[in-house]
Design a protein around this motif. Structure first.
Motif, mmCIF file in Angstrom:
data_model
loop_
_atom_site.group_PDB
_atom_site.id
_atom_site.type_symbol
_atom_site.label_atom_id
_atom_site.label_comp_id
_atom_site.label_asym_id
_atom_site.label_seq_id
_atom_site.Cartn_x
_atom_site.Cartn_y
_atom_site.Cartn_z
ATOM 1 N N GLU A 118 0.832 -1.200 0.000
ATOM 2 C CA GLU A 118 0.000 0.000 0.000
ATOM 3 C C GLU A 118 0.872 1.257 0.000
ATOM 4 O O GLU A 118 0.518 2.271 -0.602
ATOM 5 C CB GLU A 118 -0.937 0.003 1.208
ATOM 6 N N VAL A 175 -3.526 -7.931 -6.450
ATOM 7 C CA VAL A 175 -4.041 -6.643 -5.998
ATOM 8 C C VAL A 175 -5.369 -6.870 -5.280
ATOM 9 O O VAL A 175 -6.240 -7.569 -5.802
ATOM 10 C CB VAL A 175 -4.230 -5.686 -7.192
ATOM 11 N N ARG A 209 -8.995 -2.432 -4.909
ATOM 12 C CA ARG A 209 -8.207 -1.673 -5.879
ATOM 13 C C ARG A 209 -8.554 -2.065 -7.317
ATOM 14 O O ARG A 209 -7.866 -1.652 -8.255
ATOM 15 C CB ARG A 209 -6.705 -1.869 -5.631
ATOM 16 N N ARG A 238 -6.770 -2.394 -12.667
ATOM 17 C CA ARG A 238 -6.011 -2.606 -11.432
ATOM 18 C C ARG A 238 -5.264 -1.325 -11.089
ATOM 19 O O ARG A 238 -4.422 -0.865 -11.857
ATOM 20 C CB ARG A 238 -5.007 -3.762 -11.600
ATOM 21 N N PHE A 239 -5.589 -0.757 -9.946
ATOM 22 C CA PHE A 239 -4.874 0.432 -9.487
ATOM 23 C C PHE A 239 -3.729 -0.021 -8.588
ATOM 24 O O PHE A 239 -3.929 -0.381 -7.431
ATOM 25 C CB PHE A 239 -5.826 1.365 -8.737
ATOM 26 N N THR A 240 -2.522 0.008 -9.129
ATOM 27 C CA THR A 240 -1.362 -0.561 -8.431
ATOM 28 C C THR A 240 -0.437 0.495 -7.836
ATOM 29 O O THR A 240 0.549 0.147 -7.182
ATOM 30 C CB THR A 240 -0.539 -1.429 -9.398
ATOM 31 N N PHE A 261 -2.244 7.237 -5.295
ATOM 32 C CA PHE A 261 -3.656 6.858 -5.309
ATOM 33 C C PHE A 261 -4.509 7.991 -4.729
ATOM 34 O O PHE A 261 -5.550 8.358 -5.295
ATOM 35 C CB PHE A 261 -3.825 5.571 -4.501
ATOM 36 N N VAL A 272 -12.190 5.634 -5.677
ATOM 37 C CA VAL A 272 -10.972 5.883 -4.911
ATOM 38 C C VAL A 272 -11.324 6.156 -3.452
ATOM 39 O O VAL A 272 -10.648 5.671 -2.533
ATOM 40 C CB VAL A 272 -10.174 7.051 -5.508
ATOM 41 N N ALA A 323 -12.084 2.909 -1.804
ATOM 42 C CA ALA A 323 -10.873 2.100 -1.626
ATOM 43 C C ALA A 323 -10.049 2.613 -0.451
ATOM 44 O O ALA A 323 -9.556 1.826 0.370
ATOM 45 C CB ALA A 323 -10.037 2.114 -2.901
#
Length: 250
Positions: free
Chosen positions: A43, A53, A57, A98-100, A106, A150, A153
């Motif tokens: 994270e 992931v 996310r 996929r938000f990596t 982020f 977001v 998340a």
């Protein structure tokens, strides 16, 4: 009420998630909880392409806009684009996002002035041109992700962080020292706590702690001692009632 200032600070938003996750990373190291430590690290610095992931996310979107020429005549800006023009193969590639990125990157997505997050998909302009028979010529294509994704998340990250700290505080007391002193806690108890966090809070598929079998030496000793005790008790009872039996027989 929580006894740890770090927990109160998180609840009151007096400390950011980056500092809170760094604190959790230290505590996880003391517990030898590699899964929790790795989650906190991912994270903080971001997930690699090989990492799994977390589900929070992942964003699913087939909402697209484009700027370009419509019907070979009209110029448009940020007009809705029918996802069918991208084709099934492209949609299978990009519908699940996929938000990596790291936590800081982020969070920065929320600071943009746009009402939504637009991911650049202009690379597929030629696909749209082909599938529309030249009717739509795209200068740019954006995949729309709502900012609420977001926000949700980040709320889930905070939730898992808090739950982990509350469980640790319940077991070890105040967490405001530099680390956790695990002295006085058996390895099996530590394993159980780690399992509760990894499985119940982080939703990681891990094997439950193995049941510790009684040492073979203890089993042998018990199997030897019990018959001896039984024999001795039987002998004492027999000796005690022997006079009474003699009176009855006389």
């Amino acid at each position: 009420m929580p006894k740890s200032k770090i927990i109160q600070a998180i609840v009151d938003d007096d400390v950011d998630l980056v500092r809170s996750l760094t604190r959790l990373q230290v505590l996880a190291h003391d517990l030898r909880n590699k899964e929790l430590e790795k989650w906190a690290e991912n994270e903080l610095v971001g997930y690699s392409s090989e990492d799994d992931v977390p589900e929070y996310r992942h964003a699913k979107s087939i909402n697209f806009t484009y700027s370009g020429i419509n019907n070979m005549v009209h110029q448009v800006e940020n007009a809705p684009l029918d996802p069918g023009f991208l084709g099934e193969d492209v949609l299978n590639q990009i519908a699940d996002v996929r938000f990596t990125q790291s936590l800081i990157a982020f969070e920065a997505l929320l600071e943009r002035s746009d009402s939504s997050i637009l991911l650049d998909r202009s690379i597929f302009a030629s696909v749209v041109d082909k599938n529309s028979n030249g009717g739509i010529q795209c200068f740019s294509i954006g995949q729309v992700i709502p900012k609420s994704f977001v926000q949700d998340a980040l709320a889930e990250i905070k939730n898992r962080l808090l739950k982990s700290l509350l469980l640790l505080e319940e077991e070890f007391g105040c967490l405001d020292e530099l680390g956790i002193d695990v002295a006085g806690h058996s390895p099996s108890r530590i394993e159980h706590i780690n399992y509760e966090i990894n499985s119940g809070i982080l939703h990681i598929q891990v094997d439950p702690p193995a049941q510790k079998e009684e040492p073979i030496g203890s089993k042998i000793a018990w199997n030897v001692v019990v018959p001896i005790i039984t024999t001795l008790v039987g002998g004492l009872i027999g000796a005690a009632i022997q006079p009474f039996l003699g009176l009855l027989m006389s």
